[in-house]
Design an enzyme around this catalytic site. Structure first.
Site, PDB file in Angstrom:
ATOM      1  CE  LYS A   1      -7.192   4.028 -14.607  1.00  0.00           C
ATOM      2  NZ  LYS A   1      -5.799   4.285 -14.268  1.00  0.00           N
TER       3      LYS A   1
ATOM      4  CD  GLU B   1       8.867   2.844 -10.875  1.00  0.00           C
ATOM      5  OE1 GLU B   1       9.281   3.339 -11.955  1.00  0.00           O
ATOM      6  OE2 GLU B   1       7.727   2.379 -10.744  1.00  0.00           O
TER       7      GLU B   1
ATOM      8  NE  ARG C   1      10.997   0.499 -15.185  1.00  0.00           N
ATOM      9  CZ  ARG C   1      10.070   0.786 -16.097  1.00  0.00           C
ATOM     10  NH1 ARG C   1       9.579   1.998 -16.177  1.00  0.00           N
ATOM     11  NH2 ARG C   1       9.636  -0.128 -16.930  1.00  0.00           N
TER      12      ARG C   1
HETATM   13  C1  LIG Z   1       7.604   0.399 -13.743  1.00  0.00           C
HETATM   14  C2  LIG Z   1       6.219   0.313 -13.202  1.00  0.00           C
HETATM   15  N1  LIG Z   1       5.884   1.076 -12.145  1.00  0.00           N
HETATM   16  C3  LIG Z   1       4.643   1.009 -11.639  1.00  0.00           C
HETATM   17  C4  LIG Z   1       3.707   0.192 -12.191  1.00  0.00           C
HETATM   18  C5  LIG Z   1       2.310   0.101 -11.598  1.00  0.00           C
HETATM   19  N2  LIG Z   1       1.313   0.665 -12.537  1.00  0.00           N
HETATM   20  C6  LIG Z   1       0.590  -0.108 -13.360  1.00  0.00           C
HETATM   21  S1  LIG Z   1      -0.467   0.744 -14.306  1.00  0.00           S
HETATM   22  C7  LIG Z   1       0.023   2.201 -13.618  1.00  0.00           C
HETATM   23  C8  LIG Z   1      -0.629   3.476 -14.029  1.00  0.00           C
HETATM   24  C9  LIG Z   1      -0.633   3.654 -15.487  1.00  0.00           C
HETATM   25  O1  LIG Z   1      -1.319   4.822 -15.794  1.00  0.00           O
HETATM   26  P1  LIG Z   1      -1.640   5.173 -17.293  1.00  0.00           P
HETATM   27  O2  LIG Z   1      -0.460   4.945 -18.132  1.00  0.00           O
HETATM   28  O3  LIG Z   1      -2.237   6.525 -17.308  1.00  0.00           O
HETATM   29  O4  LIG Z   1      -2.699   4.079 -17.723  1.00  0.00           O
HETATM   30  P2  LIG Z   1      -4.207   3.901 -17.240  1.00  0.00           P
HETATM   31  O5  LIG Z   1      -4.184   2.843 -16.195  1.00  0.00           O
HETATM   32  O6  LIG Z   1      -4.701   5.203 -16.701  1.00  0.00           O
HETATM   33  O7  LIG Z   1      -4.929   3.475 -18.446  1.00  0.00           O
HETATM   34  C10 LIG Z   1       1.011   1.994 -12.654  1.00  0.00           C
HETATM   35  C11 LIG Z   1       1.634   3.042 -11.836  1.00  0.00           C
HETATM   36  C12 LIG Z   1       4.110  -0.608 -13.280  1.00  0.00           C
HETATM   37  N3  LIG Z   1       3.273  -1.472 -13.869  1.00  0.00           N
HETATM   38  N4  LIG Z   1       5.346  -0.514 -13.775  1.00  0.00           N
END
Ligand SMILES: Cc1ncc(C[n+]2csc(CCOP(=O)(O)OP(=O)(O)O)c2C)c(N)n1
Length: 583
Positions: free
Chosen positions: A244, A330, A358
């Protein structure tokens, strides 16, 4: 320069495999050009540059269809699919959104911004393909963090039974926004450490074929991997290890801070517009609760920064067992909060309003049906919250206010929030949700209201017109009332409902004596919102009621003040409307 000649995947295919790393470097430079000037999702995009270049080299988008999970990592995809000007030329930055959008390009399948949906959506596309007897590749790209969402796990489960082409790319950068949580990540770690050979393999356990690539930044190996599964006749997981923030040392080092953010100086990563900082009222209340009540627990779902529990702060509470991150889960957090509340603990769960959507069934069935006295902080709802159609939450009142047993409170100031929070976390009768809008201000006057009784607050007692303003709109209502008084001499009534899950019937009855018009304003959708409950109450009386709120649409890329003003909610519009009504 290769990028200048790339207007779509067909142009990438004209290159030799050995030239792809140069294209990746140029793509990363274009990406950095934009995110350093305009902000965005820094780390996720920097980490998938090579993967995206190799992907478009091998697959045939838009015939082959890729679904991005969250789609916050789609910037390199946009650069390579005809939208590079939006990254290279500042005057075109606004041409594209931060998420995939079929209205923007045939290479984008869905508008999405919430996590954990890609495998389900891809399975649906695959079924659609099968029904039409076609043979394109269907690909889901999902991050390791997003795997913790129930929807993703449900989809993997079905994928294990599905028997046609489906390629699930797991982009494993060992990071959600913050660190990952849960047993799933022990498995992923073992797989990374064993170059994909560990026996403990979640994907194989689900019946899925599986391949591992340790260097997700090697374009040649990525091409080989993608070519080896192109047109495959069954579901396969490609577990790809990436970094990342790749390419910016400070982003690689501090992955949490560099998940997303504002513009920065490329040389050292320092922000272009430093944040003033300061402790939020939400964080102060949560900290006080945890420091004074050892049976209290704060739950969050992969958004600890929303509650102020940033890195360096939360560890102490994690060690004490009082701060729990359940991953991007969630639904689990809501139900767990209900369980804690039922078994002798004080539970608070908080996350951003759109991510509660959700959890409707857990709120209703698991918590409220059982009247479990947990507390829920609904962060950034309404027009002042996030303004992308992927992240709006204009129906939080519709969602929560109508669930039996749930008390939904809308503070109009920081002081009211503090008192509501104290009430919610000390009472043992009902679940309580608190609507924490982003435009809450301090009044400087402490609130000592007893919130166990549903009563609206009369902010100003007048006659003829009563203006009900939900939460953070109270200051606007008071300002409009001042102007009306200055221009007409008439003092109108201003009411701060505080409770949006019910109406104060005694107060509403009393208004009938010397008021003929009620106006309600709210910063969410008008249909089924707070105001329409007031209108329903007065339905068989002589009182006229006008409900002002936002129209039913997936509003996007708006400024809160402009959106509200367009719906008659601003000091000037309200003043004019009331003066006209008084004539
Ligand atoms: C339902 C929901 N909960 C929380 C979020 C906030 N959120 C956006 S990206 C993320 C982390 C995603 O991590 P990953 O899938 O590992 O992707 P990366 O950013 O590391 O590429 C979160 C918690 C969201 N977009 N949707």
């Amino acid at each position: 320069m290769y990028l200048e000649n790339i207007n779509g995947p067909a142009d990438i295919k004209k290159l030799e495999v050995s030239q792809l790393q140069v294209l990746a470097d140029e793509t990363r430079a274009a990406l950095i050009n934009k995110i350093s000037k305009a902000g965005g999702h820094h780390g996720p995009n920097l980490g998938v540059v090579e993967l995206t270049v190799a992907f478009h080299y091998v697959f045939d988008s838009p015939k082959d269809k890729i679904v991005f999970d969250v789609s916050h990592q789609c910037y390199p995809h946009k650069i390579l699919t005809g939208r590079k000007e939006a990254f290279l030329d500042e005057t075109h930055f606004g041409d594209v959104t931060g998420y995939t959008n079929p209205n923007e390009s045939e290479h984008d399948m869905f508008i999405v911004g919430h996590t954990s949906t890609s495998v389900s959506l891809a399975l649906g596309l695959a079924k659609g393909r099968d029904l039409n007897q076609r043979s394109e590749n269907i690909i889901a790209l999902i991050g390791d963090g997003s795997l913790s969402g129930g929807e993703a796990l449900e989809a993997l489960d079905y994928a294990g039974e599905y028997d046609r082409n489906l390629i699930i790319i797991v982009n494993d950068n060992d990071q959600s926004i913050a660190e990952n949580h849960g047993g799933l990540y022990k498995t992923l770690k073992k797989l990374r450490e064993s170059n994909g050979t560990a026996e403990d393999n979640l994907f194989r356990a689900m019946g899925l074929d599986y391949r591992y690539l340790d260097d997700g930044h090697d374009t040649t190996k990525l091409v080989e991997l993608f070519e080896s599964v192109k047109d495959i006749d069954h579901p396969v997981v490609l577990h790809i290890h990436t970094i990342k923030g790749k390419g910016l040392p400070y982003a690689e080092k501090d992955r949490e801070s560099w998940h997303a953010g504002g513009p920065f100086h490329v040389e050292d990563g320092s922000p272009l517009y430093p944040n003033e900082g300061g402790e939020s009222v939400v964080f102060s209340c949560l900290k006080e609760l945890l420091d004074t009540n050892e049976k209290a627990i704060v739950l969050n779902a992969a958004t600890p920064m929303g509650l102020g529990f940033v890195k360096g702060v939360r560890e102490e509470y994690v060690d004490r067992g009082q701060f729990i991150d359940v991953g991007i889960a969630e639904e689990n957090a809501v139900a767990m909060a209900g369980g804690i509340a039922r078994n002798g603990g004080t539970a608070v769960f908080g996350t951003f309003a759109p991510f509660y959507q959700r959890t409707y069934d857990q709120m209703s069935h698991d918590v409220c049906l059982n009247d479990s006295p947990a507390t829920f902080l609904i962060l950034s709802p309404g027009a002042y919250g996030m303004n992308s159609n992927t992240h709006i939450a204009l129906c939080d009142i519709q969602m929560f206010a109508h669930i039996p047993n749930l008390i939904y409170l809308a503070p109009a100031s920081n002081e009211e929030f503090v008192q509501m929070f104290r009430y919610a976390t000390t009472q043992k009768q009902h679940p309580v949700a608190i609507r924490v809008v982003d435009n809450l201000k301090s009044t400087g006057v402490a609130d000592d209201t007893d919130y166990s009784v549903l009563k609206n607050k009369i902010e100003r007692k007048g006659s003829k017109v009563a203006l009900f303003a939900v939460g953070g709109l109270v200051p606007m209502a008071l300002e409009a009332a001042d102007k009306v008084k200055a221009q007409t001499g008439t003092e109108i009534t201003v009411i701060n409902p505080r409770f949006v899950s019910g109406v104060d019937e005694d107060l509403l009855d009393s208004l009938k004596k010397d008021h003929s018009l009620v106006i309600t304003i709210e910063d969410g959708e008008v249909m089924g919102g707070y105001g329409q409950n007031i209108a329903a109450f007065y339905g068989d009386s002589d009182m006229r009621v006008r409900c002002r709120g936002i129209s039913k649409a997936f509003h996007t890329e708006f400024k809160a003040e402009e959106l509200l003003d367009a719906h008659g909610i601003s000091v000037d519009k309200l003043t004019a409307e009331i003066i006209c009504a008084l004539k």
